[in-house]
Design an enzyme around this catalytic site. Structure first.
Site, PDB file in Angstrom:
ATOM      1  N   VAL A 256      25.052  54.305 -12.351  1.00 31.19           N
ATOM      2  CA  VAL A 256      26.433  54.307 -12.860  1.00 31.19           C
ATOM      3  C   VAL A 256      26.872  55.737 -13.186  1.00 31.19           C
ATOM      4  O   VAL A 256      27.977  56.166 -12.834  1.00 31.19           O
ATOM      5  CB  VAL A 256      26.567  53.421 -14.136  1.00 31.19           C
ATOM      6  CG1 VAL A 256      27.950  53.569 -14.750  1.00 31.19           C
ATOM      7  CG2 VAL A 256      26.289  51.971 -13.808  1.00 31.19           C
TER       8      VAL A 256
ATOM      9  N   GLU B  10      26.977  47.662  -6.206  1.00 29.91           N
ATOM     10  CA  GLU B  10      26.063  48.514  -5.461  1.00 29.91           C
ATOM     11  C   GLU B  10      26.367  48.379  -3.979  1.00 29.91           C
ATOM     12  O   GLU B  10      26.659  47.291  -3.498  1.00 29.91           O
ATOM     13  CB  GLU B  10      24.610  48.137  -5.768  1.00 29.91           C
ATOM     14  CG  GLU B  10      24.255  48.448  -7.202  1.00 29.91           C
ATOM     15  CD  GLU B  10      22.794  48.198  -7.526  1.00 29.91           C
ATOM     16  OE1 GLU B  10      21.954  48.218  -6.610  1.00 29.91           O
ATOM     17  OE2 GLU B  10      22.501  47.986  -8.705  1.00 29.91           O
TER      18      GLU B  10
ATOM     19  N   ASN C 124      31.201  39.108 -15.019  1.00 31.76           N
ATOM     20  CA  ASN C 124      29.950  38.915 -14.293  1.00 31.76           C
ATOM     21  C   ASN C 124      29.432  37.487 -14.442  1.00 31.76           C
ATOM     22  O   ASN C 124      28.911  36.899 -13.492  1.00 31.76           O
ATOM     23  CB  ASN C 124      28.900  39.924 -14.759  1.00 31.76           C
ATOM     24  CG  ASN C 124      29.038  41.242 -14.011  1.00 31.76           C
ATOM     25  OD1 ASN C 124      29.825  41.353 -13.067  1.00 31.76           O
ATOM     26  ND2 ASN C 124      28.285  42.246 -14.427  1.00 31.76           N
TER      27      ASN C 124
ATOM     28  N   PHE D 208      32.749  35.476  -3.244  1.00 34.78           N
ATOM     29  CA  PHE D 208      31.663  34.967  -4.087  1.00 34.78           C
ATOM     30  C   PHE D 208      31.506  33.451  -3.977  1.00 34.78           C
ATOM     31  O   PHE D 208      31.184  32.765  -4.946  1.00 34.78           O
ATOM     32  CB  PHE D 208      31.827  35.434  -5.549  1.00 34.78           C
ATOM     33  CG  PHE D 208      31.385  36.854  -5.688  1.00 34.78           C
ATOM     34  CD1 PHE D 208      32.193  37.890  -5.240  1.00 34.78           C
ATOM     35  CD2 PHE D 208      30.132  37.163  -6.185  1.00 34.78           C
ATOM     36  CE1 PHE D 208      31.759  39.201  -5.279  1.00 34.78           C
ATOM     37  CE2 PHE D 208      29.688  38.482  -6.232  1.00 34.78           C
ATOM     38  CZ  PHE D 208      30.510  39.492  -5.786  1.00 34.78           C
TER      39      PHE D 208
ATOM     40  N   CYS E 266      22.714  43.504 -12.616  1.00 35.36           N
ATOM     41  CA  CYS E 266      23.798  43.096 -13.524  1.00 35.36           C
ATOM     42  C   CYS E 266      23.893  41.597 -13.778  1.00 35.36           C
ATOM     43  O   CYS E 266      23.829  41.164 -14.924  1.00 35.36           O
ATOM     44  CB  CYS E 266      25.133  43.599 -12.991  1.00 35.36           C
ATOM     45  SG  CYS E 266      25.416  45.321 -13.406  1.00 35.36           S
TER      46      CYS E 266
ATOM     47  N   LYS F  30      21.061  39.919 -15.835  1.00 42.31           N
ATOM     48  CA  LYS F  30      21.013  40.502 -17.183  1.00 42.31           C
ATOM     49  C   LYS F  30      22.243  40.112 -18.001  1.00 42.31           C
ATOM     50  O   LYS F  30      22.146  39.717 -19.157  1.00 42.31           O
ATOM     51  CB  LYS F  30      20.932  42.030 -17.031  1.00 42.31           C
ATOM     52  CG  LYS F  30      21.047  42.831 -18.292  1.00 42.31           C
ATOM     53  CD  LYS F  30      20.654  44.280 -18.035  1.00 42.31           C
ATOM     54  CE  LYS F  30      21.790  45.120 -17.496  1.00 42.31           C
ATOM     55  NZ  LYS F  30      22.703  45.653 -18.482  1.00 42.31           N
TER      56      LYS F  30
HETATM   57  C1  UDX Z   1      27.791  43.150  -9.802  1.00 39.46           C
HETATM   58  C2  UDX Z   1      29.303  42.984 -10.035  1.00 39.46           C
HETATM   59  O1  UDX Z   1      29.930  42.495  -8.844  1.00 39.46           O
HETATM   60  C3  UDX Z   1      29.913  44.289 -10.493  1.00 39.46           C
HETATM   61  O2  UDX Z   1      31.300  44.118 -10.759  1.00 39.46           O
HETATM   62  C4  UDX Z   1      29.167  44.708 -11.749  1.00 39.46           C
HETATM   63  O3  UDX Z   1      29.695  45.805 -12.372  1.00 39.46           O
HETATM   64  C5  UDX Z   1      27.700  44.901 -11.421  1.00 39.46           C
HETATM   65  O4  UDX Z   1      27.180  43.665 -10.958  1.00 39.46           O
HETATM   66  P1  UDX Z   1      26.180  44.081  -7.910  1.00 39.46           P
HETATM   67  O5  UDX Z   1      25.050  43.759  -8.842  1.00 39.46           O
HETATM   68  O6  UDX Z   1      26.164  45.402  -7.233  1.00 39.46           O
HETATM   69  O7  UDX Z   1      27.583  44.009  -8.700  1.00 39.46           O
HETATM   70  O8  UDX Z   1      26.183  42.953  -6.788  1.00 39.46           O
HETATM   71  P2  UDX Z   1      27.200  41.883  -6.184  1.00 39.46           P
HETATM   72  O9  UDX Z   1      27.758  42.365  -4.904  1.00 39.46           O
HETATM   73  O10 UDX Z   1      28.157  41.424  -7.184  1.00 39.46           O
HETATM   74  O11 UDX Z   1      26.160  40.712  -5.807  1.00 39.46           O
HETATM   75  C6  UDX Z   1      25.288  40.173  -6.794  1.00 39.46           C
HETATM   76  C7  UDX Z   1      24.364  39.151  -6.206  1.00 39.46           C
HETATM   77  O12 UDX Z   1      25.071  37.976  -5.865  1.00 39.46           O
HETATM   78  C8  UDX Z   1      23.625  39.574  -4.920  1.00 39.46           C
HETATM   79  O13 UDX Z   1      22.284  39.155  -5.010  1.00 39.46           O
HETATM   80  C9  UDX Z   1      24.338  38.827  -3.830  1.00 39.46           C
HETATM   81  O14 UDX Z   1      23.501  38.551  -2.727  1.00 39.46           O
HETATM   82  C10 UDX Z   1      24.729  37.559  -4.549  1.00 39.46           C
HETATM   83  N1  UDX Z   1      25.904  36.873  -3.977  1.00 39.46           N
HETATM   84  C11 UDX Z   1      27.124  37.498  -3.989  1.00 39.46           C
HETATM   85  C12 UDX Z   1      25.780  35.593  -3.454  1.00 39.46           C
HETATM   86  O15 UDX Z   1      24.681  35.003  -3.453  1.00 39.46           O
HETATM   87  N2  UDX Z   1      26.892  34.970  -2.964  1.00 39.46           N
HETATM   88  C13 UDX Z   1      28.119  35.557  -2.957  1.00 39.46           C
HETATM   89  O16 UDX Z   1      29.073  34.914  -2.511  1.00 39.46           O
HETATM   90  C14 UDX Z   1      28.238  36.863  -3.480  1.00 39.46           C
END
Ligand code: UDX
Length: 425
Positions: A15, A148, A203, A244, A255, A258
């Protein structure tokens, strides 16, 4: 033109480095401080220790505006707005470990010229308790929502900017808002506790959306529906939205797991039982393990079977393996007596020691060679480009694919003779 406000960044992890590089790109002088001298030295040489697309380029092209240091005094001297980006890992009790945040606040002393701008994810109430102990301290909550893999893009084109401050820190809040003005995003100006809650609730909501679609997937498997079709039909409803809603083998990362636990714990500490989040967490844990059943459906016992895991990172375009499904699967499969081979284009180094006796391979083909089953864990584009019908089929000891992200061409694989198991279809 007035000179741009200099920025301080405390804690140069993922970050902190994204924040520092992006503010430098916006024309600010940035002084970024970390306590690890080796990290600071390598950043000074322009070496970026994490895999984040576009970040190394930003760090290099803004080198003259980016200063890395171990000295807090240097930060205090050069900047007034200090972005706190230290990590807040969970403790054994489930509460967030705020010791690093506390140290930063202590180092600030009694300055009334400086403000802490909190980017680290902290429990709701943290700002208030810090201010109780450090009266007069400028305190602004400014949570990050960076994903990320697309962090630079997310920083430069945010959906919203959240800025929480008490009335007496209003002037600092205005200065923070001014930093983001060139980005043209909506600004949510609110109180500190609400800003803190926006981060956790966002989140937790996204994680809930994923666990929800994963449960729809599991029921769809039983009832003969296709979850990708269901998600498409649901997502077109504006109130639901299509993002999502991708079913898979569970969410991971630094994130979601946690923050969902932190919010549940926070609610519990205040006497509220957040039942929904308990289910979200449980669904996710079970989802990570369902793959084992899918492999067994085709292979029977897994004792002595060789299983290839394609992908270790918790999602593509990152080398982050925190809470990654691969770690759970590697352990479960070995527990079942299977031999496990893994391949990831960038994340293998970060998982060393976390995958038990799994064999780390130099390529997907090496992992697939002689395997009785393959599990697509992370949707890296290169896995879709493999010659499944040719090279892969010829090398595998048994043509079984569990596509944990519904990412591969199901029809093509089936036509080629593979047993294909998706998620919810
Ligand atoms: C997340 C939040 O999106 C971000 O706003 C916050 O500040 C940090 O946490 P990140 O951890 O980088 O970001 O990942 P993200 O792209 O949100 O995906 C999280 C997890 O969800 C991944 O394991 C991804 O594979 C999973 N996921 C995401 C799904 O299983 N299905 C989906 O439709 C979207």
């Amino acid at each position: 033109m007035p000179e741009k406000e200099p920025i301080g960044v405390i804690g140069v992890g993922w970050v902190g480095l994204c924040t520092a590089a992006c503010f430098a790109e916006l024309g600010h002088d940035v002084v970024a401080r970390d306590i690890l001298p080796d990290k600071v030295e390598s950043l000074r040489r322009g070496e970026v220790p994490i895999h984040e697309p576009g970040l190394p380029e930003l760090v290099r092209s803004n080198a003259d505006r980016l200063r890395f240091t171990t000295s807090m005094d240097e930060v205090l001297e050069r900047a007034r707005l200090l972005f706190c980006c230290v990590d807040t890992p969970p403790t054994y009790s489930g509460d967030a470990d705020l010791s690093r945040v506390e140290t930063v606040v202590d180092e600030l002393g009694d300055s009334t010229e400086h403000a802490i701008v909190m980017k680290s994810t902290v429990p709701v109430g943290t700002g208030r308790s810090i201010r109780r102990r450090h009266e007069g301290l400028g305190y602004v909550s400014n949570p990050e929502f960076l994903k990320e893999g697309t962090a630079v893009k997310d920083f430069m084109a945010p959906d919203r900017v959240v800025i929480g401050a008490a009335d007496d820190a209003g002037a600092f809040a205005e200065r923070v808002a001014a930093l983001y003005e060139p980005l043209g995003a909506p600004v949510v100006r609110t109180d500190v506790a609400s800003a803190e809650m926006i981060k956790l609730a966002s989140n937790a909501f996204l994680a809930t959306k994923i666990s929800f679609i994963n449960e729809i997937a599991n029921v769809s498997e039983e009832l003969g529906a296709d979850v990708t079709e269901v998600a498409r039909g649901m997502g077109l409803d504006d109130r639901i939205g299509s993002r999502f809603l991708r079913a898979g083998i569970g969410y991971g990362g630094s994130c979601f797991p946690k923050d969902v636990s932190a919010l549940k714990q926070l609610a519990g500490n205040s006497g509220y039982h957040f039942q929904l989040l308990t289910a979200v967490i449980e669904v996710n844990e079970l989802q990570k393990r369902r793959t084992v059943g899918k492999l067994k459906k085709h292979l029977g016992s897994l004792v002595g079977r060789e299983i290839a895991l394609l992908g270790i990172a918790f999602k593509p375009d990152t080398d982050d393996v925190r809470e990654a499904t691969s770690l759970v699967l590697a352990a479960r499969l070995q527990g079942e007596g299977a031999g496990v081979r893994v391949y990831d284009p960038v994340a293998a180094g970060n998982a060393s020691g976390m995958l038990g006796g799994a064999r780390d391979c130099a390529s997907a083909l090496e992992a697939l060679d002689g395997a009785h089953g393959a599990v697509l864990v992370t949707e890296w584009p290169e896995f879709a480009e493999l010659d499944w019908a040719g090279d892969v089929l010829a090398r595998m000891a048994n043509p079984l694919v569990v596509d944990g992200r519904n990412f591969l061409d199901r029809e093509a694989l089936r036509d080629a003779g593979f047993d294909y198991e998706g998620i919810g279809r």
